[in-house]
Each structure stands twice: as structure tokens, then as C-alpha cells.
Design a protein around this motif. Structure first.
Motif, PDB file in Angstrom:
ATOM      1  N   GLU A  76     -15.330 -26.790  13.530  1.00 49.04           N
ATOM      2  CA  GLU A  76     -16.177 -27.951  13.240  1.00 49.04           C
ATOM      3  C   GLU A  76     -16.532 -28.022  11.754  1.00 49.04           C
ATOM      4  O   GLU A  76     -16.560 -29.109  11.155  1.00 49.04           O
ATOM      5  CB  GLU A  76     -17.464 -27.882  14.067  1.00 49.04           C
ATOM      6  N   ARG A  77     -16.781 -26.870  11.149  1.00 50.20           N
ATOM      7  CA  ARG A  77     -17.159 -26.838   9.737  1.00 50.20           C
ATOM      8  C   ARG A  77     -16.027 -27.369   8.860  1.00 50.20           C
ATOM      9  O   ARG A  77     -16.258 -28.166   7.937  1.00 50.20           O
ATOM     10  CB  ARG A  77     -17.487 -25.401   9.336  1.00 50.20           C
ATOM     11  N   LEU A  78     -14.814 -26.921   9.138  1.00 52.08           N
ATOM     12  CA  LEU A  78     -13.687 -27.337   8.314  1.00 52.08           C
ATOM     13  C   LEU A  78     -13.267 -28.776   8.610  1.00 52.08           C
ATOM     14  O   LEU A  78     -12.806 -29.487   7.713  1.00 52.08           O
ATOM     15  CB  LEU A  78     -12.518 -26.375   8.511  1.00 52.08           C
ATOM     16  N   GLU A  79     -13.438 -29.200   9.849  1.00 51.81           N
ATOM     17  CA  GLU A  79     -13.133 -30.608  10.165  1.00 51.81           C
ATOM     18  C   GLU A  79     -14.089 -31.546   9.444  1.00 51.81           C
ATOM     19  O   GLU A  79     -13.690 -32.650   9.033  1.00 51.81           O
ATOM     20  CB  GLU A  79     -13.197 -30.829  11.673  1.00 51.81           C
ATOM     21  N   ARG A  80     -15.336 -31.127   9.259  1.00 51.55           N
ATOM     22  CA  ARG A  80     -16.292 -31.952   8.507  1.00 51.55           C
ATOM     23  C   ARG A  80     -15.877 -32.106   7.044  1.00 51.55           C
ATOM     24  O   ARG A  80     -16.288 -33.052   6.369  1.00 51.55           O
ATOM     25  CB  ARG A  80     -17.699 -31.358   8.582  1.00 51.55           C
ATOM     26  N   LEU A  81     -15.055 -31.171   6.566  1.00 53.72           N
ATOM     27  CA  LEU A  81     -14.533 -31.251   5.204  1.00 53.72           C
ATOM     28  C   LEU A  81     -13.202 -32.002   5.156  1.00 53.72           C
ATOM     29  O   LEU A  81     -12.509 -31.997   4.144  1.00 53.72           O
ATOM     30  CB  LEU A  81     -14.354 -29.835   4.641  1.00 53.72           C
ATOM     31  N   HIS A  82     -12.870 -32.650   6.284  1.00 51.77           N
ATOM     32  CA  HIS A  82     -11.701 -33.533   6.388  1.00 51.77           C
ATOM     33  C   HIS A  82     -10.370 -32.787   6.373  1.00 51.77           C
ATOM     34  O   HIS A  82      -9.358 -33.305   5.896  1.00 51.77           O
ATOM     35  CB  HIS A  82     -11.726 -34.609   5.299  1.00 51.77           C
ATOM     36  N   TYR A  83     -10.380 -31.564   6.917  1.00 47.06           N
ATOM     37  CA  TYR A  83      -9.138 -30.840   7.119  1.00 47.06           C
ATOM     38  C   TYR A  83      -8.615 -31.112   8.526  1.00 47.06           C
ATOM     39  O   TYR A  83      -9.394 -31.312   9.464  1.00 47.06           O
ATOM     40  CB  TYR A  83      -9.343 -29.333   6.944  1.00 47.06           C
ATOM     41  N   ASP A  84      -7.301 -31.113   8.634  1.00 52.96           N
ATOM     42  CA  ASP A  84      -6.665 -31.173   9.948  1.00 52.96           C
ATOM     43  C   ASP A  84      -6.525 -29.739  10.448  1.00 52.96           C
ATOM     44  O   ASP A  84      -5.796 -28.939   9.846  1.00 52.96           O
ATOM     45  CB  ASP A  84      -5.287 -31.839   9.848  1.00 52.96           C
ATOM     46  N   ALA A 129     -18.240 -16.832  -5.600  1.00 50.24           N
ATOM     47  CA  ALA A 129     -16.841 -16.421  -5.691  1.00 50.24           C
ATOM     48  C   ALA A 129     -15.931 -17.406  -4.962  1.00 50.24           C
ATOM     49  O   ALA A 129     -14.882 -17.820  -5.488  1.00 50.24           O
ATOM     50  CB  ALA A 129     -16.672 -15.014  -5.113  1.00 50.24           C
ATOM     51  N   MET A 130     -16.315 -17.794  -3.742  1.00 55.82           N
ATOM     52  CA  MET A 130     -15.499 -18.734  -2.971  1.00 55.82           C
ATOM     53  C   MET A 130     -15.457 -20.109  -3.645  1.00 55.82           C
ATOM     54  O   MET A 130     -14.401 -20.767  -3.690  1.00 55.82           O
ATOM     55  CB  MET A 130     -16.056 -18.878  -1.548  1.00 55.82           C
ATOM     56  N   GLU A 131     -16.592 -20.550  -4.169  1.00 53.12           N
ATOM     57  CA  GLU A 131     -16.641 -21.854  -4.842  1.00 53.12           C
ATOM     58  C   GLU A 131     -15.730 -21.872  -6.067  1.00 53.12           C
ATOM     59  O   GLU A 131     -15.029 -22.868  -6.321  1.00 53.12           O
ATOM     60  CB  GLU A 131     -18.092 -22.160  -5.244  1.00 53.12           C
ATOM     61  N   MET A 132     -15.719 -20.778  -6.802  1.00 55.95           N
ATOM     62  CA  MET A 132     -14.871 -20.712  -7.994  1.00 55.95           C
ATOM     63  C   MET A 132     -13.393 -20.654  -7.632  1.00 55.95           C
ATOM     64  O   MET A 132     -12.552 -21.228  -8.329  1.00 55.95           O
ATOM     65  CB  MET A 132     -15.278 -19.519  -8.855  1.00 55.95           C
ATOM     66  N   LEU A 133     -13.065 -19.993  -6.536  1.00 57.86           N
ATOM     67  CA  LEU A 133     -11.677 -19.981  -6.074  1.00 57.86           C
ATOM     68  C   LEU A 133     -11.238 -21.382  -5.657  1.00 57.86           C
ATOM     69  O   LEU A 133     -10.106 -21.789  -5.925  1.00 57.86           O
ATOM     70  CB  LEU A 133     -11.514 -19.004  -4.916  1.00 57.86           C
ATOM     71  N   GLU A 134     -12.122 -22.103  -5.005  1.00 58.34           N
ATOM     72  CA  GLU A 134     -11.786 -23.474  -4.595  1.00 58.34           C
ATOM     73  C   GLU A 134     -11.563 -24.359  -5.823  1.00 58.34           C
ATOM     74  O   GLU A 134     -10.607 -25.140  -5.872  1.00 58.34           O
ATOM     75  CB  GLU A 134     -12.896 -24.043  -3.715  1.00 58.34           C
ATOM     76  N   GLU A 135     -12.417 -24.220  -6.809  1.00 54.40           N
ATOM     77  CA  GLU A 135     -12.277 -25.017  -8.028  1.00 54.40           C
ATOM     78  C   GLU A 135     -10.967 -24.702  -8.748  1.00 54.40           C
ATOM     79  O   GLU A 135     -10.343 -25.573  -9.348  1.00 54.40           O
ATOM     80  CB  GLU A 135     -13.464 -24.755  -8.957  1.00 54.40           C
ATOM     81  N   ALA A 136     -10.546 -23.429  -8.689  1.00 55.75           N
ATOM     82  CA  ALA A 136      -9.327 -23.012  -9.386  1.00 55.75           C
ATOM     83  C   ALA A 136      -8.054 -23.434  -8.650  1.00 55.75           C
ATOM     84  O   ALA A 136      -6.972 -23.440  -9.245  1.00 55.75           O
ATOM     85  CB  ALA A 136      -9.329 -21.495  -9.568  1.00 55.75           C
ATOM     86  N   LYS A 137      -8.164 -23.760  -7.377  1.00 55.12           N
ATOM     87  CA  LYS A 137      -7.022 -24.221  -6.572  1.00 55.12           C
ATOM     88  C   LYS A 137      -5.874 -23.210  -6.552  1.00 55.12           C
ATOM     89  O   LYS A 137      -4.702 -23.583  -6.625  1.00 55.12           O
ATOM     90  CB  LYS A 137      -6.492 -25.565  -7.080  1.00 55.12           C
ATOM     91  N   SER A 180     -17.330 -22.774   1.722  1.00 53.34           N
ATOM     92  CA  SER A 180     -17.274 -22.811   0.256  1.00 53.34           C
ATOM     93  C   SER A 180     -15.842 -22.704  -0.246  1.00 53.34           C
ATOM     94  O   SER A 180     -15.445 -23.382  -1.205  1.00 53.34           O
ATOM     95  CB  SER A 180     -18.122 -21.687  -0.330  1.00 53.34           C
ATOM     96  N   LEU A 181     -15.047 -21.847   0.389  1.00 57.74           N
ATOM     97  CA  LEU A 181     -13.652 -21.677  -0.039  1.00 57.74           C
ATOM     98  C   LEU A 181     -12.856 -22.973   0.108  1.00 57.74           C
ATOM     99  O   LEU A 181     -11.950 -23.248  -0.687  1.00 57.74           O
ATOM    100  CB  LEU A 181     -13.000 -20.561   0.798  1.00 57.74           C
ATOM    101  N   PHE A 182     -13.217 -23.757   1.108  1.00 59.79           N
ATOM    102  CA  PHE A 182     -12.465 -24.984   1.382  1.00 59.79           C
ATOM    103  C   PHE A 182     -13.169 -26.247   0.874  1.00 59.79           C
ATOM    104  O   PHE A 182     -12.853 -27.348   1.288  1.00 59.79           O
ATOM    105  CB  PHE A 182     -12.159 -25.091   2.868  1.00 59.79           C
ATOM    106  N   GLY A 183     -14.145 -26.052  -0.037  1.00 55.95           N
ATOM    107  CA  GLY A 183     -14.642 -27.225  -0.772  1.00 55.95           C
ATOM    108  C   GLY A 183     -16.026 -27.708  -0.437  1.00 55.95           C
ATOM    109  O   GLY A 183     -16.442 -28.760  -0.962  1.00 55.95           O
TER     110      GLY A 183
END
Length: 300
Positions: free
Chosen positions: A35-43, A255-263, A293-296
Motif C-alpha cells: 500500500e505504501r509503494l502504491e501510494r507513490l504510484h508504483y506498479d 540515507a534512503m532519501e539521498m539514494l533516491e535523489e541520486a537515482k 523514503s528509498l522510493f521517493g
């Protein structure tokens, strides 16, 4: 990061001796990862759990100080094949553990798709032991060494090839419980390590900036292997091998937020959640929050 994520559960508890970590994937699902990742619009495609063969009662010793060697190896082969299939289908593999021995299968399935796979090992431990150096014989303390091609062939040659990764493409973050043999190996082959000393001294932002810059210049993909015991036991109590003085909840989010930003993250696993040792599924909830956080996921 790909917007299509396939979740693979690995209810593995054979890499160590404390029961309960096999329920980690269920606990993480119960904490709302889909549910958490689907809210971030992931399939999200939840592929369910890899089937783990249970050894006969009392059959815990493999060979040469390698407990449950055959069963861990068989499970790793199954996971490697599943992860390989996910990547071939153009999806992001998100693996839920289970003890950290599952990284044997994750890396075996992932590394064949990259020339220079990078690995961030977010963990209190180095997991660089072999049968000769391990004080316990628990295979969850060996997957990084085996993925480097160091150790028993049943572990080093999962999916039929070795090594999976190069020492110069690894960054260990959060180490604070290294065995003597691991310390020697780190120095011998030149693995980059940020112990808690460096995190305290430099700050997590600098550690992650340096990690990202280091891996970006030498890798074509980066796998995140996050052991919840990398965090301090106050924030993640439901782990089998807690070590005081760990990374904080907020530092881990950063750490997770920075990894997401770095792609740069192309695959990930979250391991060692043990609901039997937990407090109201707190550790699984922490794992899911970090995945957010890792996924945005953003605070604002």
C-alpha cells in the motif's frame, strides 16, 4: 528507479539459529509495504514467497562449519532464478527477508545483468566470514564474502558463476561488530567501510555523499542490501543480532532519501526482521518507512 516493482519474499531462517526471522516477509507485508509503494504510484507485483525446504528436526550442521549448507544453497538458487526473471521482465526486484543469507541468491540473480554491480551493505556486521573464520558457522555471516568468490563452492557458485561482485564496488555502512577475520579481509582486498566512528565523525549526509560519488564513477547499477540490525536496537528491536550504538531512524531516512535523489539504486533487499523478537511489529514498520523514503516519499 523503475516504476514497476516486483516483491519477492524469502522466509529464510536457516542462515542463523534464532527462529522467527522466517516470518519477516509476512511482517513487512502486514506493515503495509504494498500500500505504501502504491501510494507513490508504483506498479507493484507481489510474487509471494520463495519456498524454503525445512531440514529434518535437529539437522542443523552442514559441513566444514557451515550450518544448513545444502538448504541455504538450494534456496539461494531458487531466489537467484526468480530475481533474474524479474530483471529480464524490466522490473525492479525488491526482496524481503528472511535472514541475510538470502543475499547470496539476490546478488547471484542480479549481478549477471551488470558489468560492474555496486553494493551498499547497510549493516552492523560485515558478513565477510568463511567457514574458516566464522565463530558460529552461521551462513548469514558469509554472503558478502561468498559473493566475492571467497568461501565454500556451494555458496560462491550460486547460479553457476563466481564472483558476483568486485571488492572495489562495495561500500559497507554502519559496521560496528566485525570479526577478526573480516577485519583482515577488508584491509587485504580494500573494501570501503564507514563504521559508526565515521558516521559519528562525518555525519550521515557526508557519508552518503561520498558513497554515492564513489559508486557512481565505477558502477553501472547499485544493489542496496539493508539489514535492520544496521539501525540502533532502540529503533529496530526485532532483529536476531542487535548491536548497540547503531544508525538512528532519522539518519537512515536521510540515507534512503539521498539514494533516491541520486537515482543509483537498481535493486534492493530488506532483511533480518524477526517479529518474534519485535515490539508490536515496530521493526517491520521501520523497514516499510525506509522503503517509502528509498522510493521517493517526501516529508513535504
Amino acid at each position: 528507479m523503475k516504476k514497476n516493482i516486483s516483491i519477492i519474499g524469502v522466509p529464510m531462517d536457516l542462515g542463523q539459529m534464532r527462529r522467527g526471522v522466517d516470518m519477516g516477509p509476512s511482517a513487512i507485508r502486514y506493515a503495509g509495504v504494498v500500500e505504501r509503494l502504491e501510494r507513490l504510484h508504483y506498479d507493484i507485483d507481489d510474487l509471494g514467497d520463495i519456498e524454503i525446504t525445512r531440514p529434518k528436526r535437529g539437522a542443523i550442521v552442514g559441513e566444514e562449519n557451515l550450518k544448513n549448507l545444502r538448504d541455504v544453497s538450494e534456496a539461494s538458487e531458487k531466489l537467484a532464478a526468480k530475481v533474474d526473471e524479474v530483471i529480464k521482465n524490466g522490473r525492479f526486484p525488491l526482496v524481503l527477508g528472511g535472514d541475510h543469507s538470502i543475499a547470496l541468491g539476490s546478488l547471484a540473480g542480479i549481478a549477471k545483468h551488470y558489468q560492474n554491480l555496486g553494493v551498499i551493505w547497510y549493516d552492523a556486521h560485515g558478513d565477510l566470514n568463511t567457514a574458516e573464520t566464522s565463530p558460529s558457522g552461521n551462513i548469514h555471516g558469509m554472503p558478502l564474502a561468498a559473493s566475492l568468490g571467497i568461501g565454500h563452492k556451494a555458496l560462491t557458485h550460486i547460479a553457476g558463476y563466481s564472483p558476483k561482485i568486485k571488492p572495489e564496488n562495495i561500500v559497507i555502512i554502519g559496521a560496528r561488530a566485525l570479526d577478526d577475520g573480516e577485519k583482515e579481509l577488508i584491509k587485504e582486498i580494500g573494501i570501503k567501510v564507514y563504521t559508526m566512528h565515521e558516521i559519528d565523525r562525518l555525519g550521515m549526509a557526508t557519508v552518503m555523499e561520498e558513497t554515492i560519488a564513489y559508486l557512481k564513477e565505477r558502477t553501472d547499477g547499485v544493489h542496496l542490501s539493508l539489514d535492520l540490525d544496521g539501525l540502533d536496537p532502540h529503533d529496530a528491536p526485532g532483529v536476531g543480532t542487535p548491536v548497540l550504538g547503531g544508525i538512528s531512524y532519522r539518519e537512515s531516512h536521510l540515507a534512503m532519501e539521498m539514494l533516491e535523489e541520486a537515482k543509483i539504486i537498481t535493486s534492493a533487499e530488506f532483511v533480518e526482521v524477526n517479529p518474534i523478537l519485535d515490539d508490536k511489529n515496530k521493526t517491520a514498520s521501520v523497514a516499510v518507512a525506509l522503503m517509502g523514503s528509498l522510493f521517493g516519499e517526501k516529508l513535504l
